[in-house]
Motif scaffolding. Sequence first.
Motif, PDB file in Angstrom:
ATOM      1  N   ILE A   1      -9.615  11.836   2.536  1.00 59.92           N
ATOM      2  CA  ILE A   1     -10.772  11.574   2.324  1.00 59.92           C
ATOM      3  C   ILE A   1     -10.993  10.018   2.931  1.00 59.92           C
ATOM      4  N   GLU A   2     -10.048   9.284   3.313  1.00 60.20           N
ATOM      5  CA  GLU A   2      -9.601   8.113   4.381  1.00 60.20           C
ATOM      6  C   GLU A   2      -9.079   8.501   5.793  1.00 60.20           C
ATOM      7  N   PHE A   3      -8.717   9.531   5.842  1.00 55.64           N
ATOM      8  CA  PHE A   3      -8.402  10.663   7.262  1.00 55.64           C
ATOM      9  C   PHE A   3      -9.295  11.453   7.571  1.00 55.64           C
ATOM     10  N   PRO A   4     -10.069  11.595   7.667  1.00 62.10           N
ATOM     11  CA  PRO A   4     -11.349  12.657   7.874  1.00 62.10           C
ATOM     12  C   PRO A   4     -11.048  13.742   9.168  1.00 62.10           C
ATOM     13  N   SER A   5     -10.685  13.207  10.003  1.00 58.84           N
ATOM     14  CA  SER A   5      -9.939  13.838  11.427  1.00 58.84           C
ATOM     15  C   SER A   5      -8.969  15.285  10.783  1.00 58.84           C
ATOM     16  N   LEU A   6      -8.272  14.396   9.999  1.00 59.05           N
ATOM     17  CA  LEU A   6      -6.614  15.391   9.648  1.00 59.05           C
ATOM     18  C   LEU A   6      -6.313  16.157   8.632  1.00 59.05           C
ATOM     19  N   SER A   7      -6.015  17.403   8.940  1.00 60.37           N
ATOM     20  CA  SER A   7      -6.223  18.096   8.052  1.00 60.37           C
ATOM     21  C   SER A   7      -4.549  18.828   7.804  1.00 60.37           C
TER      22      SER A   7
ATOM     23  N   MET B   1       0.913  -1.084   0.147  1.00 62.61           N
ATOM     24  CA  MET B   1      -0.082   0.381   0.303  1.00 62.61           C
ATOM     25  C   MET B   1       0.631   1.481   0.191  1.00 62.61           C
ATOM     26  N   SER B   2       0.708   2.226  -0.495  1.00 69.60           N
ATOM     27  CA  SER B   2       1.688   2.956  -1.774  1.00 69.60           C
ATOM     28  C   SER B   2       0.353   4.485  -0.658  1.00 69.60           C
ATOM     29  N   LEU B   3       0.955   5.505   0.178  1.00 71.08           N
ATOM     30  CA  LEU B   3       1.241   7.085   0.521  1.00 71.08           C
ATOM     31  C   LEU B   3      -0.020   7.687  -0.196  1.00 71.08           C
ATOM     32  N   ASP B   4       0.550   7.156  -1.506  1.00 70.53           N
ATOM     33  CA  ASP B   4       0.211   7.741  -2.829  1.00 70.53           C
ATOM     34  C   ASP B   4      -1.400   7.575  -3.294  1.00 70.53           C
ATOM     35  N   HIS B   5      -1.432   6.691  -3.405  1.00 67.40           N
ATOM     36  CA  HIS B   5      -3.009   5.458  -3.297  1.00 67.40           C
ATOM     37  C   HIS B   5      -4.141   6.337  -2.314  1.00 67.40           C
ATOM     38  N   TYR B   6      -3.972   7.228  -1.145  1.00 66.40           N
ATOM     39  CA  TYR B   6      -4.826   8.189  -0.539  1.00 66.40           C
ATOM     40  C   TYR B   6      -5.590   9.359  -1.559  1.00 66.40           C
ATOM     41  N   THR B   7      -6.874   9.517  -1.000  1.00 66.22           N
ATOM     42  CA  THR B   7      -7.203  11.017  -1.647  1.00 66.22           C
ATOM     43  C   THR B   7      -7.705  11.904  -1.117  1.00 66.22           C
ATOM     44  N   TYR B   8      -6.447  12.544  -1.711  1.00 66.47           N
ATOM     45  CA  TYR B   8      -5.958  14.048  -1.010  1.00 66.47           C
ATOM     46  C   TYR B   8      -7.015  14.753  -1.832  1.00 66.47           C
ATOM     47  N   ARG B   9      -7.527  16.066  -1.381  1.00 64.98           N
ATOM     48  CA  ARG B   9      -8.080  17.953  -1.804  1.00 64.98           C
ATOM     49  C   ARG B   9      -7.662  18.971  -1.392  1.00 64.98           C
ATOM     50  N   VAL B  10      -7.111  19.781  -1.591  1.00 61.88           N
ATOM     51  CA  VAL B  10      -7.573  20.559  -1.303  1.00 61.88           C
ATOM     52  C   VAL B  10      -8.335  21.825  -1.654  1.00 61.88           C
ATOM     53  N   THR B  11      -8.362  22.191  -0.766  1.00 57.55           N
ATOM     54  CA  THR B  11      -9.711  23.971  -0.841  1.00 57.55           C
ATOM     55  C   THR B  11      -9.634  24.977  -0.334  1.00 57.55           C
ATOM     56  N   TRP B  12     -10.330  25.705  -0.391  1.00 54.16           N
ATOM     57  CA  TRP B  12      -9.818  26.990   0.709  1.00 54.16           C
ATOM     58  C   TRP B  12     -10.664  27.313   1.201  1.00 54.16           C
ATOM     59  N   SER B  13     -10.539  27.417   2.659  1.00 54.23           N
ATOM     60  CA  SER B  13     -10.761  27.791   3.617  1.00 54.23           C
ATOM     61  C   SER B  13     -11.733  28.572   4.045  1.00 54.23           C
ATOM     62  N   PRO B  14     -12.747  29.920   4.037  1.00 56.48           N
ATOM     63  CA  PRO B  14     -12.721  31.352   3.613  1.00 56.48           C
ATOM     64  C   PRO B  14     -12.920  31.721   5.694  1.00 56.48           C
ATOM     65  N   GLU B  15     -13.091  30.077   6.396  1.00 58.62           N
ATOM     66  CA  GLU B  15     -13.214  30.656   8.057  1.00 58.62           C
ATOM     67  C   GLU B  15     -11.449  30.833   8.702  1.00 58.62           C
ATOM     68  N   ASP B  16     -10.474  29.945   7.678  1.00 61.20           N
ATOM     69  CA  ASP B  16      -9.176  30.451   8.481  1.00 61.20           C
ATOM     70  C   ASP B  16      -8.507  31.528   7.293  1.00 61.20           C
ATOM     71  N   GLY B  17      -8.911  31.465   6.377  1.00 58.61           N
ATOM     72  CA  GLY B  17      -8.162  32.525   5.466  1.00 58.61           C
ATOM     73  C   GLY B  17      -7.133  32.071   4.449  1.00 58.61           C
ATOM     74  N   GLU B  18      -6.798  30.656   4.699  1.00 61.20           N
ATOM     75  CA  GLU B  18      -5.617  29.628   4.012  1.00 61.20           C
ATOM     76  C   GLU B  18      -6.264  28.369   3.180  1.00 61.20           C
ATOM     77  N   HIS B  19      -5.883  27.436   2.565  1.00 61.41           N
ATOM     78  CA  HIS B  19      -5.705  27.250   2.010  1.00 61.41           C
ATOM     79  C   HIS B  19      -5.900  25.629   3.024  1.00 61.41           C
ATOM     80  N   VAL B  20      -6.474  24.485   2.556  1.00 59.17           N
ATOM     81  CA  VAL B  20      -6.762  23.407   3.707  1.00 59.17           C
ATOM     82  C   VAL B  20      -6.901  21.813   2.831  1.00 59.17           C
TER      83      VAL B  20
END
Length: 112
Positions: free
Chosen positions: A24-30, A1-20
């Motif tokens: 998906i496989e680790f919903p508690s991590l950001s 299993m490779s860490l590259d196989h996980y589903t990553y996403r980057v989005t803008w967080s208006p609340e934080d004023g930064e990209h987050v």
Amino acid sequence: MSLDHYTYRVTWSPEDGEHVGLCIEFPSLSWLAETPEEALAGVRKVVAEVVADLEANGELIPQPLAEKHYSGEFRVRIPPELHRQLALMAAEQGVSLNRLASAKLAGQVLSR
């Protein structure tokens, strides 16, 4: 299993004023960062650390969604009246109820 196989996403967080950065496989991590690239690198680093910790403790490591097998089947309960309406619609279009439902879920329009 490779860490590259996980589903990553980057989005803008208006609340934080930064990209987050998210995984998906680790919903508690950001990971928050000024640039999308830094957010992705940060969340990938955190995922690597968590996977290493899980491995070291003999705990279950989530399987990447990309590596899961999908049967193509799932059940959905709907009200009888909706079932009837969909069956009529399928008959009118000359397709199976399964084909009609699949097309609707995919947002497709069927043509004869």
